[in-house]
Design an enzyme around this catalytic site. Structure first.
Site, PDB file in Angstrom:
ATOM      1  CG  HIS A  78      -2.065   0.928   1.114  1.00 50.53           C
ATOM      2  ND1 HIS A  78      -1.971   2.265   1.399  1.00 50.53           N
ATOM      3  CD2 HIS A  78      -3.324   0.697   0.700  1.00 50.53           C
ATOM      4  CE1 HIS A  78      -3.140   2.827   1.165  1.00 50.53           C
ATOM      5  NE2 HIS A  78      -3.977   1.907   0.739  1.00 50.53           N
ATOM      6  CG  ASP A 138      -8.599  -4.533  -2.540  1.00 49.16           C
ATOM      7  OD1 ASP A 138      -9.816  -4.479  -2.333  1.00 49.16           O
ATOM      8  OD2 ASP A 138      -7.933  -3.592  -2.965  1.00 49.16           O
TER       9      ASP A 138
HETATM   10  N1  CMC Z   1       3.984  -7.372  -5.011  1.00 46.25           N
HETATM   11  C1  CMC Z   1       5.317  -7.349  -5.203  1.00 46.25           C
HETATM   12  N2  CMC Z   1       6.107  -6.268  -5.009  1.00 46.25           N
HETATM   13  C2  CMC Z   1       5.508  -5.150  -4.591  1.00 46.25           C
HETATM   14  C3  CMC Z   1       4.119  -5.090  -4.340  1.00 46.25           C
HETATM   15  C4  CMC Z   1       3.354  -6.244  -4.555  1.00 46.25           C
HETATM   16  N3  CMC Z   1       2.025  -6.249  -4.361  1.00 46.25           N
HETATM   17  N4  CMC Z   1       3.785  -3.844  -3.944  1.00 46.25           N
HETATM   18  C5  CMC Z   1       4.934  -3.135  -3.917  1.00 46.25           C
HETATM   19  N5  CMC Z   1       5.981  -3.939  -4.306  1.00 46.25           N
HETATM   20  C6  CMC Z   1       7.396  -3.571  -4.352  1.00 46.25           C
HETATM   21  C7  CMC Z   1       7.706  -2.639  -5.516  1.00 46.25           C
HETATM   22  O1  CMC Z   1       8.075  -3.391  -6.669  1.00 46.25           O
HETATM   23  C8  CMC Z   1       8.853  -1.840  -4.944  1.00 46.25           C
HETATM   24  O2  CMC Z   1      10.008  -2.647  -4.991  1.00 46.25           O
HETATM   25  P1  CMC Z   1      11.481  -1.940  -5.204  1.00 46.25           P
HETATM   26  O3  CMC Z   1      11.718  -1.114  -3.989  1.00 46.25           O
HETATM   27  O4  CMC Z   1      12.417  -3.099  -5.345  1.00 46.25           O
HETATM   28  O5  CMC Z   1      11.353  -1.146  -6.465  1.00 46.25           O
HETATM   29  C9  CMC Z   1       8.489  -1.679  -3.472  1.00 46.25           C
HETATM   30  O6  CMC Z   1       7.663  -2.827  -3.183  1.00 46.25           O
HETATM   31  C10 CMC Z   1       7.752  -0.406  -3.152  1.00 46.25           C
HETATM   32  O7  CMC Z   1       6.590  -0.368  -3.928  1.00 46.25           O
HETATM   33  P2  CMC Z   1       6.058   0.896  -4.728  1.00 46.25           P
HETATM   34  O8  CMC Z   1       5.725   0.474  -6.126  1.00 46.25           O
HETATM   35  O9  CMC Z   1       6.961   2.062  -4.526  1.00 46.25           O
HETATM   36  O10 CMC Z   1       4.748   1.163  -3.920  1.00 46.25           O
HETATM   37  P3  CMC Z   1       3.577   2.113  -4.344  1.00 46.25           P
HETATM   38  O11 CMC Z   1       3.247   2.886  -3.148  1.00 46.25           O
HETATM   39  O12 CMC Z   1       3.911   2.903  -5.568  1.00 46.25           O
HETATM   40  O13 CMC Z   1       2.411   1.104  -4.747  1.00 46.25           O
HETATM   41  C11 CMC Z   1       0.512  -0.253  -4.618  1.00 46.25           C
HETATM   42  C12 CMC Z   1       1.374   0.772  -3.903  1.00 46.25           C
HETATM   43  C13 CMC Z   1      -0.752  -0.549  -3.799  1.00 46.25           C
HETATM   44  C14 CMC Z   1       0.057   0.299  -5.988  1.00 46.25           C
HETATM   45  C15 CMC Z   1       1.352  -1.564  -4.811  1.00 46.25           C
HETATM   46  O14 CMC Z   1       1.762  -2.060  -3.562  1.00 46.25           O
HETATM   47  C16 CMC Z   1       0.560  -2.627  -5.570  1.00 46.25           C
HETATM   48  O15 CMC Z   1       0.480  -2.557  -6.809  1.00 46.25           O
HETATM   49  N6  CMC Z   1      -0.019  -3.629  -4.860  1.00 46.25           N
HETATM   50  C17 CMC Z   1      -0.800  -4.660  -5.500  1.00 46.25           C
HETATM   51  C18 CMC Z   1      -2.166  -4.108  -5.887  1.00 46.25           C
HETATM   52  C19 CMC Z   1      -3.069  -3.945  -4.695  1.00 46.25           C
HETATM   53  O16 CMC Z   1      -3.209  -4.829  -3.867  1.00 46.25           O
HETATM   54  N7  CMC Z   1      -3.737  -2.777  -4.648  1.00 46.25           N
HETATM   55  C20 CMC Z   1      -4.740  -2.476  -3.610  1.00 46.25           C
HETATM   56  C21 CMC Z   1      -4.314  -1.349  -2.744  1.00 46.25           C
HETATM   57  S1  CMC Z   1      -5.359  -1.211  -1.283  1.00 46.25           S
HETATM   58  C22 CMC Z   1      -6.932  -0.811  -1.874  1.00 46.25           C
HETATM   59  C23 CMC Z   1      -6.985   0.478  -2.584  1.00 46.25           C
HETATM   60  O17 CMC Z   1      -6.522   1.493  -2.056  1.00 46.25           O
HETATM   61  O18 CMC Z   1      -7.542   0.512  -3.678  1.00 46.25           O
END
Ligand code: CMC
Length: 436
Positions: free
Chosen positions: A312, A370
């Site tokens: 998240h 989720d």
């Molecule tokens: N699986 C694998 N790796 C992940 C995941 C994941 N679900 N989420 C983040 N990472 C990794 C990402 O690749 C990055 O790695 P590195 O530091 O090596 O580059 C690190 O963790 C930090 O992630 P980020 O991309 O900077 O995080 P973000 O804040 O931009 O993204 C997010 C947040 C929710 C979009 C992402 O965690 C994600 O895509 N999760 C899966 C989708 C999901 O479950 N979404 C629902 C969110 S809660 C309900 C809502 O608000 O809608």
């Protein structure tokens, strides 16, 4: 960067190129990090700030929802989400979000009556559905039909009239379940069910979804309670992508129905509201506990595979909503006498392995709301394509409250970010015959 303490705290930025100093005010909220007020920055330095994804940008002041991502805290108007989910109901939470305080018994009864009186949609709106293919994704239908509401309720589109704003808010909260159920009924070829005003919000939604005109529908109280909790858990979540979309659309003066349609479109993506649908798809693909480790290896190799329902932007700890959801999931499966739900077993094992794996631990990736919601919704009989629609139904109250707050906020202007331009510099136009 230096800060000076005191009532009027400031931050001083020193430009290492020119040596110029700029003092910017620090703003302090009730709780949460302080905020540097950069509104004067461009005027005084000629610089913009750069923050793709708005990871360090506060776009607004708000009194509605507070999240402490490190501690896993979520408060609505100061009340903890765990308390609201356990001790209150969705109508009460809607009232709290809209009006700022929990309702008295009388206020709650009146609010429920008012919402109930708006649950039907204009009969003409039924014909909109026929324009869609039967296999249309219900979120596509939601985007279209909710946007179309502005063509039906002209008497509540004047955003400068507080009464019209409140009527539009009530209409949206009341009509979303009706429209969502219609989208489902259309997709399976069953007749639309008119709302029943003797049922509460969650019961009525289940009735419109799963009832048929030729049979009496008996609401299962455990399922209605779980539905109500799911609505509470998704009601609002601060300045997330869809809420920010609603606010951005609202900042132009667009009508509330159009703004909420924009929010629905933004919610649809798998990184946001579409994640609950994606979690079930992922669990289906993993299929068996023995495939978890190879699946996580692919995630860690970053071949584009994500562990859906994990991670998240704000929570760097357990999402408090996921905890409530996990408990509710067990209750629903028990009530439905589902002894062995392979998907739940798979999810629990997946969660256990991920929470002990350095990749996820070091990045502070925890289950989000989720991760479990899809399993409950599936057990309740919802098709996966409806999961994000349910999220939209619940989030409508949050969107509309944030929209109202925006309209009432004298400091808000049209949302208009700037950019770091890296395209071609100004160049001479070349006539087509002379181009190489
Ligand atoms: N699986 C694998 N790796 C992940 C995941 C994941 N679900 N989420 C983040 N990472 C990794 C990402 O690749 C990055 O790695 P590195 O530091 O090596 O580059 C690190 O963790 C930090 O992630 P980020 O991309 O900077 O995080 P973000 O804040 O931009 O993204 C997010 C947040 C929710 C979009 C992402 O965690 C994600 O895509 N999760 C899966 C989708 C999901 O479950 N979404 C629902 C969110 S809660 C309900 C809502 O608000 O809608």
């Amino acid at each position: 960067m230096a800060t000076s303490k005191g009532k009027n705290e400031t931050v001083t930025l020193i430009d290492n190129v020119t040596g110029k100093k700029v003092e910017l005010p620090l703003m302090t909220g009730t709780i949460g990090p302080k905020v540097i007020d950069i509104r004067r920055l461009y005027g005084e330095t000629g610089y913009f700030t750069y923050d793709p994804g708005y990871t360090a940008t506060g776009s607004t002041e708000s009194k509605i929802t507070y999240i402490d991502g490190d501690k896993g805290v979520l408060l609505h108007r100061g009340y903890a989400i765990e308390d609201l989910a356990e001790k209150s109901d969705f109508m009460e939470v809607c009232y709290l979000l809209l009006k700022g305080e929990l309702p008295t018994k009388e206020q709650k009864e009146k609010f429920e009556r008012d919402i109930t009186r708006h649950t039907m949609v204009h009969e003409q709106l039924n014909f909109f559905f026929r324009g869609f293919r039967r296999d249309a994704h219900p979120m596509a239908i939601m985007c279209g039909v909710v946007g179309a509401l502005s063509a039906f309720y002209h008497d509540s589109t004047d955003i400068n009239d507080p009464r019209q704003r409140m009527i539009a808010s009530y209409r949206l909260i009341a009509k979303m379940p009706t429209i969502a159920a219609m989208a489902y009924k259309y997709s399976i070829g069953q007749p639309f069910m008119y709302p029943r005003n003797d049922l509460n919000y969650a019961e009525n939604f289940l009735y419109m979804m799963f009832g048929v005109p030729c049979e009496t529908y008996k609401v299962n109280p455990v399922l209605a309670d779980a539905m109500d909790k799911i609505f509470i858990l998704h009601a609002d979540h601060e300045q997330n992508a869809s809420t920010s979309t609603v606010r951005l659309a609202g900042s132009t003066g667009a009508n509330p129905f159009a703004c909420i349609a924009a929010g629905i479109a933004s919610l649809w993506g798998p990184a946001h509201g579409g994640a609950n649908e994606a979690v079930l798809k992922m669990l289906g693909e993993i299929g068996d506990v023995k495939n978890i480790k190879p699946f996580l290896e692919r995630v860690k190799k970053k071949d584009g595979t994500m562990l859906m329902g994990f991670g998240h932007r704000v929570y760097k700890n357990y999402d408090p909503r996921a905890k409530v959801m996990q408990k509710s999931c067990h209750e629903v499966l028990k009530a439905l006498k589902v002894k062995n739900e392979p998907l739940l077993d798979l999810a629990l094992e997946l969660e256990h392995i991920a929470l002990n794996d350095d990749y996820f631990v070091s990045r502070k990736l925890y289950p989000n709301v989720d991760f479990y919601s899809g399993i409950i919704l599936k057990a309740m009989g919802f098709p996966t394509s409806m999961f994000t629609v349910l999220f939209a139904v619940a989030r409508t109250v949050g969107w509309i409250c944030q929209w109202n707050e925006l309209i009432e906020d004298k400091e808000q202007k049209i949302g208009r970010p700037r950019q770091l331009y890296t395209g071609a510099d100004k160049r001479k136009f070349v006539a087509i015959g002379s181009r190489k």
